[in-house]
Write a protein that holds these residues in place. Structure first.
Motif, PDB file in Angstrom:
ATOM      1  N   VAL A 106       0.822  -1.210   0.000  1.00  0.00           N
ATOM      2  CA  VAL A 106       0.000   0.000   0.000  1.00  0.00           C
ATOM      3  C   VAL A 106       0.859   1.264   0.000  1.00  0.00           C
ATOM      4  CG1 VAL A 106      -1.698   1.327   1.316  1.00  0.00           C
ATOM      5  CG2 VAL A 106      -2.028  -1.132   0.979  1.00  0.00           C
ATOM      6  N   PRO A 107       1.944   1.345   0.780  1.00  0.00           N
ATOM      7  CA  PRO A 107       2.789   2.536   0.675  1.00  0.00           C
ATOM      8  C   PRO A 107       3.362   2.742  -0.727  1.00  0.00           C
ATOM      9  CG  PRO A 107       3.250   1.407   2.728  1.00  0.00           C
ATOM     10  CD  PRO A 107       2.351   0.500   1.934  1.00  0.00           C
ATOM     11  N   HIS A 108       3.721   1.662  -1.406  1.00  0.00           N
ATOM     12  CA  HIS A 108       4.208   1.799  -2.783  1.00  0.00           C
ATOM     13  C   HIS A 108       3.103   2.290  -3.711  1.00  0.00           C
ATOM     14  CE1 HIS A 108       7.707  -1.311  -2.145  1.00  0.00           C
ATOM     15  NE2 HIS A 108       7.820  -0.237  -1.386  1.00  0.00           N
ATOM     16  N   LEU A 109       1.877   1.820  -3.492  1.00  0.00           N
ATOM     17  CA  LEU A 109       0.742   2.313  -4.279  1.00  0.00           C
ATOM     18  C   LEU A 109       0.530   3.801  -4.025  1.00  0.00           C
ATOM     19  CD1 LEU A 109      -1.840   1.900  -6.030  1.00  0.00           C
ATOM     20  CD2 LEU A 109      -3.024   1.239  -3.910  1.00  0.00           C
ATOM     21  N   ASP A 110       0.638   4.223  -2.784  1.00  0.00           N
ATOM     22  CA  ASP A 110       0.491   5.642  -2.459  1.00  0.00           C
ATOM     23  C   ASP A 110       1.548   6.475  -3.178  1.00  0.00           C
ATOM     24  OD1 ASP A 110      -1.633   5.020  -0.791  1.00  0.00           O
ATOM     25  OD2 ASP A 110      -0.424   5.036   1.046  1.00  0.00           O
ATOM     26  N   THR A 111       2.763   5.955  -3.249  1.00  0.00           N
ATOM     27  CA  THR A 111       3.831   6.653  -3.969  1.00  0.00           C
ATOM     28  C   THR A 111       3.478   6.792  -5.441  1.00  0.00           C
ATOM     29  OG1 THR A 111       5.532   5.874  -2.428  1.00  0.00           O
ATOM     30  CG2 THR A 111       6.275   6.540  -4.616  1.00  0.00           C
ATOM     31  N   ASP A 123      -7.846   9.043 -17.508  1.00  0.00           N
ATOM     32  CA  ASP A 123      -8.073   8.358 -16.245  1.00  0.00           C
ATOM     33  C   ASP A 123      -7.107   7.182 -16.102  1.00  0.00           C
ATOM     34  OD1 ASP A 123     -10.068  10.149 -15.775  1.00  0.00           O
ATOM     35  OD2 ASP A 123     -11.725   8.721 -15.936  1.00  0.00           O
ATOM     36  N   VAL A 124      -6.616   6.981 -14.887  1.00  0.00           N
ATOM     37  CA  VAL A 124      -5.577   5.986 -14.629  1.00  0.00           C
ATOM     38  C   VAL A 124      -5.942   5.165 -13.400  1.00  0.00           C
ATOM     39  CG1 VAL A 124      -3.153   5.628 -13.996  1.00  0.00           C
ATOM     40  CG2 VAL A 124      -3.746   7.399 -15.660  1.00  0.00           C
ATOM     41  N   GLY A 125      -5.861   3.853 -13.533  1.00  0.00           N
ATOM     42  CA  GLY A 125      -5.981   2.939 -12.400  1.00  0.00           C
ATOM     43  C   GLY A 125      -4.706   2.130 -12.273  1.00  0.00           C
ATOM     44  N   PHE A 126      -4.663   1.250 -11.272  1.00  0.00           N
ATOM     45  CA  PHE A 126      -3.419   0.555 -10.961  1.00  0.00           C
ATOM     46  C   PHE A 126      -3.678  -0.923 -10.655  1.00  0.00           C
ATOM     47  CE2 PHE A 126      -3.139   4.973  -9.769  1.00  0.00           C
ATOM     48  CZ  PHE A 126      -1.965   5.369 -10.402  1.00  0.00           C
ATOM     49  N   TRP A 127      -2.828  -1.771 -11.213  1.00  0.00           N
ATOM     50  CA  TRP A 127      -2.742  -3.162 -10.794  1.00  0.00           C
ATOM     51  C   TRP A 127      -1.762  -3.253  -9.624  1.00  0.00           C
ATOM     52  CZ3 TRP A 127      -6.339  -6.074 -12.884  1.00  0.00           C
ATOM     53  CH2 TRP A 127      -6.742  -5.893 -14.205  1.00  0.00           C
ATOM     54  N   GLY A 128      -1.993  -4.203  -8.728  1.00  0.00           N
ATOM     55  CA  GLY A 128      -0.997  -4.556  -7.733  1.00  0.00           C
ATOM     56  C   GLY A 128      -0.153  -5.705  -8.243  1.00  0.00           C
ATOM     57  N   GLY A 129       0.894  -6.015  -7.505  1.00  0.00           N
ATOM     58  CA  GLY A 129       1.768  -7.115  -7.882  1.00  0.00           C
ATOM     59  C   GLY A 129       1.746  -8.226  -6.857  1.00  0.00           C
ATOM     60  N   ALA A 130       1.835  -9.480  -7.343  1.00  0.00           N
ATOM     61  CA  ALA A 130       1.927 -10.652  -6.470  1.00  0.00           C
ATOM     62  C   ALA A 130       3.345 -11.208  -6.572  1.00  0.00           C
ATOM     63  CB  ALA A 130       0.898 -11.701  -6.863  1.00  0.00           C
ATOM     64  N   ARG A 139      -4.423  -8.483   0.336  1.00  0.00           N
ATOM     65  CA  ARG A 139      -5.732  -7.969   0.763  1.00  0.00           C
ATOM     66  C   ARG A 139      -5.684  -6.466   1.051  1.00  0.00           C
ATOM     67  NH1 ARG A 139     -10.663  -9.990   2.766  1.00  0.00           N
ATOM     68  NH2 ARG A 139      -9.866 -12.127   2.691  1.00  0.00           N
ATOM     69  N   PRO A 140      -4.658  -5.953   1.743  1.00  0.00           N
ATOM     70  CA  PRO A 140      -4.601  -4.493   1.916  1.00  0.00           C
ATOM     71  C   PRO A 140      -4.555  -3.741   0.590  1.00  0.00           C
ATOM     72  CG  PRO A 140      -3.172  -5.561   3.508  1.00  0.00           C
ATOM     73  CD  PRO A 140      -3.642  -6.628   2.582  1.00  0.00           C
ATOM     74  N   LEU A 141      -3.843  -4.235  -0.386  1.00  0.00           N
ATOM     75  CA  LEU A 141      -3.827  -3.592  -1.702  1.00  0.00           C
ATOM     76  C   LEU A 141      -5.208  -3.639  -2.346  1.00  0.00           C
ATOM     77  CD1 LEU A 141      -0.417  -4.841  -3.108  1.00  0.00           C
ATOM     78  CD2 LEU A 141      -1.119  -2.440  -2.994  1.00  0.00           C
ATOM     79  N   HIS A 142      -5.870  -4.777  -2.234  1.00  0.00           N
ATOM     80  CA  HIS A 142      -7.233  -4.921  -2.760  1.00  0.00           C
ATOM     81  C   HIS A 142      -8.151  -3.892  -2.106  1.00  0.00           C
ATOM     82  CE1 HIS A 142     -10.771  -7.112  -4.299  1.00  0.00           C
ATOM     83  NE2 HIS A 142     -11.280  -7.017  -3.084  1.00  0.00           N
ATOM     84  N   ASP A 143      -8.066  -3.784  -0.784  1.00  0.00           N
ATOM     85  CA  ASP A 143      -8.905  -2.833  -0.063  1.00  0.00           C
ATOM     86  C   ASP A 143      -8.562  -1.391  -0.432  1.00  0.00           C
ATOM     87  OD1 ASP A 143     -10.125  -4.978   1.183  1.00  0.00           O
ATOM     88  OD2 ASP A 143      -8.965  -4.797   3.034  1.00  0.00           O
TER      89      ASP A 143
END
Length: 447
Positions: A106-111, A123-130, A139-143
């Motif tokens: 989540v901190p990396h997503l915030d960055t 408009d821009v959205g983001f994938w997370g990484g596994a 789950r925190p990234l999903h939330d």
């Protein structure tokens, strides 16, 4: 209708019910009505009449490597979203790797969001990484609103984003299935890649031999088995091997929750035409032979392949060396995907309705973006205005992405994007750009 602010008119409006003459009424950035072509313009509304140019819903590209922050010399949100807008794309979802840091916490997503916020023309959205060590972060990234999770089954090419082995893949997918998430997968089996002849030198044939179809096929077969066992949602990225299509079709018939994409380069470029040393054509999995391409088109027409997205994966020009073994693998096509696909599609008897389904409606559905992907009331007023019969020759210096290299250089393509609109506002007329007005998107949540 007195509150209508804008009416966009064309003899060819591409709607979910087909292409027809119409006028599209817009209020507060949303489509509020589809009117007859000759409908009276409501008092106070501005009219934009595009004549015979086609009005398409803005394209949705769910596979883009923006590389920002950390590798901004490769690409960045400012340049990537300008290139997207110039190509009729109004929404993109950024991949979690090739930026530093990768989007794996989540901190990396915030960055990532902080960097993108003032630079996004669309408009821009983001994938997370596994990754092998971040199951606790999924789950925190999903939330926090990522649209799903990207993983590799073979080395990604950057050390900070390692692949998942069988044990870690099962652990990650079990966690993701538990909260109803989506795993998107670069599906190449490393066992087959390790056993194949290793690529080095300028011959494209040697590089192609180093990424055999069986690597894709076996990886996809394994994913199907795991997804079926866990009742999990899995999306196959950038399918290049047509051999996997029967496996995918059978899995779908059996109820496996599987979706599949391919990319413009697999549908428009062929191995037979790649010059030796021309690593602007290098990508993984690779561009394969013309006969394979024909079968990919068949899979797309039949619906086995859901959508077409760019896998825009740029780099600096110095990394595109003539050695296919050493060169960076990635094709930059954000601005060119629509005309490239339309050029090939029209030659194969497809209509603009098909292109819109593959490049707008279905990617929007994959990401759960219910206000994107169609011209109908309630959707965002995102549009691409296309001159379908007009042609142009690709000049790399005229492209908006950061590094002026493209596998499409010098090609003549059908379909000139006249303008692109985001929530009822023209953001580019093809040469000039409005100030960035894109929003940062989060995965929609349902009650």
């Amino acid at each position: 209708m007195s509150d209508v602010e804008l009416v966009l008119r064309s003899t060819r409006v591409v709607t979910p019910q087909g292409t027809r003459p119409a006028s599209v009424a817009v209020t507060a950035g949303r489509i509020v009505d589809l009117l007859p072509h000759d409908a009276e313009v409501p008092a106070g509304a501005k009219l934009e009449d595009f004549g015979d140019d086609a009005l398409l819903p803005g394209l949705v590209d769910t596979h883009v490597h923006v590389n920002d922050p950390g590798r901004t010399e490769w690409e960045g949100f400012w340049t990537a979203t300008r290139a997207a807008a110039a190509g009729g794309i109004t929404t993109l979802i950024d991949m979690p790797l090739n930026s530093l840091p990768p989007t794996t916490t989540v901190p990396h997503l915030d960055t990532k969001r902080a960097v993108a916020r003032d630079k996004a023309h669309i408009d821009v959205g983001f994938w997370g990484g596994a990754l092998p060590d971040n199951v606790k972060d999924l789950r925190p990234l999903h939330d926090a609103g990522v649209f799903g999770f990207k993983c590799f089954l073979s080395p990604s090419g950057v050390e900070e984003f390692p692949e998942l082995d069988a044990e870690h893949l099962a652990a990650s997918l079990t966690e993701i299935a538990g909260f109803g998430g989506l795993l998107i997968v670069h599906a190449e089996d490393p066992t087959h890649l390790d056993a194949a002849p290793q690529a080095s030198g300028p011959r494209y044939a040697d590089f192609l031999a180093s990424r055999p179809r069986v690597s894709e096929n076996d990886a996809i077969a394994g994913l199907i088995e795991l997804a079926a066992r866990l009742d999990a949602r899995v999306h196959i990225l950038h399918l290049s091997s047509s051999d996997a299509l029967p496996l995918i079709a059978a899995a779908r018939r059996d109820g496996v929750r599987l979706t599949v994409e391919t990319c413009p380069h697999y549908l428009t470029l062929t191995a037979e035409e790649v010059p030796d040393g021309a690593s602007e054509f290098k990508c993984c999995p690779p561009i394969r032979e013309a006969a394979n391409q024909d079968l990919l088109w068949q899979g797309l027409a039949e619906g086995t392949i859901d959508c077409v997205v760019s896998d825009h994966s740029p780099s600096t020009t110095d990394l595109k060396t003539p050695d296919f073994g050493a060169a960076w693998g990635g094709i930059s096509s954000l601005q060119l995907g629509l005309p490239a696909i339309w050029t090939a599609a029209r030659a194969r008897g497809h209509a603009l309705d098909d292109v819109v389904r593959w490049m707008s409606a279905r990617p929007a559905a994959l990401a759960g973006l219910e206000t994107k992907g169609a011209i109908e009331p309630g959707r965002d007023a995102d549009f691409a205005v296309l001159a379908p019969e007009e042609t142009f020759t690709v000049d790399v210096q005229a492209l908006q992405h950061r590094n002026k290299i493209s596998a499409y250089a010098g090609r003549t393509l059908h379909g000139v994007v006249r303008s692109t609109w985001l929530r009822g506002r023209r953001i580019t007329d093809g040469t000039t750009f409005a100030a960035p007005s894109g929003r940062l998107l989060e995965r929609p949540t349902r009650p």
